[in-house]
Write an enzyme that holds these catalytic residues in place. Structure first.
Site, PDB file in Angstrom:
ATOM      1  CD1 TRP A   1      -2.485   1.736   0.222  1.00 19.59           C
ATOM      2  CD2 TRP A   1      -2.595   1.554   2.450  1.00 19.59           C
ATOM      3  NE1 TRP A   1      -3.430   2.631   0.661  1.00 19.59           N
ATOM      4  CE2 TRP A   1      -3.523   2.545   2.028  1.00 19.59           C
ATOM      5  CE3 TRP A   1      -2.493   1.273   3.813  1.00 19.59           C
ATOM      6  CZ2 TRP A   1      -4.326   3.248   2.915  1.00 19.59           C
ATOM      7  CZ3 TRP A   1      -3.301   1.970   4.691  1.00 19.59           C
ATOM      8  CH2 TRP A   1      -4.205   2.938   4.248  1.00 19.59           C
TER       9      TRP A   1
ATOM     10  CG  ASP B   1      -1.851  -7.600   0.209  1.00 18.25           C
ATOM     11  OD1 ASP B   1      -2.805  -8.370   0.002  1.00 18.25           O
ATOM     12  OD2 ASP B   1      -1.979  -6.373   0.370  1.00 18.25           O
TER      13      ASP B   1
ATOM     14  CE1 TYR C   1      -4.135  -1.138  -1.331  1.00 16.72           C
ATOM     15  CE2 TYR C   1      -2.322  -2.680  -1.532  1.00 16.72           C
ATOM     16  CZ  TYR C   1      -3.475  -2.267  -0.904  1.00 16.72           C
ATOM     17  OH  TYR C   1      -3.960  -2.985   0.167  1.00 16.72           O
TER      18      TYR C   1
ATOM     19  CD  GLN D   1      -5.159  -7.626   2.859  1.00 20.79           C
ATOM     20  OE1 GLN D   1      -4.962  -6.447   2.571  1.00 20.79           O
ATOM     21  NE2 GLN D   1      -4.712  -8.623   2.117  1.00 20.79           N
TER      22      GLN D   1
END
Length: 281
Positions: A24, A52, A57, A167
């Site tokens: 992220w 991930d 993003y 998540q």
């Protein structure tokens, strides 16, 4: 470097590391691209093979960073990405997945998540996920930011029980899910994947962690991360955009929290005593 990287089993039986690499906010600044790629590569070198990312993003930029890191190493990487709820229709999931595959420069995603609950019926999204599995475009699917009631809804639809993970935001200051979502998930063998396990760096500066950190000759951030990985059925996916940060995260795997440590942390960060809505950032 830890003596070994602990793993956790998905419902499918596949073992994945309890520590992953989050992305992220990566891919937002082209000047940092090479530093971010090198950090992810070092994580792979140290055995942190779960990466991930998400189409959201940096509008796909983070997936492009990941592509640079896994080039030539795809088979050793367990790749997680996410589809936006606005793309969660039958046609939308197919299109979004194809676009992610192109940005990631790969032919399959190991675990594909619905980023948060949206307006598309869950049965339609699950059907689309199952079609992608059949086509070999994804190997597993799961969800993100689903509370207990939403998980109940999910497992009630056809093939909804194939969900592999949820998540969620989880760390020492975000413990609300321990009241019901975590027990519900453990009972069904569905791991939680904790994003922001150090509260976007805030726990690295929290003095309430200092005493436990001193006992382990560790940083507050490492204690916060070790605590998340200590929880049963939980995978931590902190972001580390520098090589030094990666090394610090990996070193947290070797921290064995004692009963005294855990009691001190419970006093400093009390567990929930009632149901709270699932938190998101």
């Amino acid at each position: 470097m830890p003596s070994s990287v602990r793993t956790i089993a998905l419902p499918s039986g596949e073992a994945i590391p309890v520590l992953g690499q989050g992305t992220w906010k990566m891919g937002e600044d082209p000047r940092r691209r090479s530093t971010e790629v090198d950090a992810l590569k070092l994580g792979l070198d140290l055995g942190i093979t779960l990466i991930d990312t998400a189409e959201m993003y940096a509008s796909g930029g983070a997936e492009e960073v990941v592509a640079g890191a896994i080039a030539g190493r795809r088979d050793e990487t367990f790749l997680v990405s996410k589809v936006l709820p606005s793309n969660a229709s039958r046609a939308g999931v197919q299109r979004a997945c194809e676009n992610s595959l192109k940005r990631l420069r790969t032919d399959r995603i190991d675990l594909y998540l619905l980023h948060w609950p949206g307006s598309v019926p869950l049965a339609e999204t699950v059907e689309a996920f199952e079609a992608l599995k059949k086509a070999g475009k994804i190997r597993h699917w799961g969800v993100s930011n689903f509370d207990t009631e939403e998980m109940e809804d999910l497992v009630s639809v056809a093939n909804g029980g194939n969900v592999q993970t949820n998540q969620v935001l989880y760390n020492l200051v975000r413990r609300g899910l321990e009241f019901d979502l975590a027990p519900w998930s453990r009972q069904r063998g569905i791991p939680l994947m904790a994003y922001s396990p150090v509260e976007q760096g805030a726990l690295a500066r929290n003095a309430r962690l200092d005493a436990v950190a001193a006992r382990h000759n560790a940083t507050a951030a490492q204690i916060a991360l070790a605590w998340v990985m200590h929880q049963d059925g939980v995978i931590a996916i902190p972001k580390a955009s520098s090589q030094e940060h990666v090394r610090q995260n990996v070193a947290a795997l070797d921290i064995a929290l004692t009963g005294e440590d855990l009691a001190d942390l419970d006093r400093a960060f009390p567990p929930p005593t009632r149901k709270r809505g699932l938190e998101m950032i």
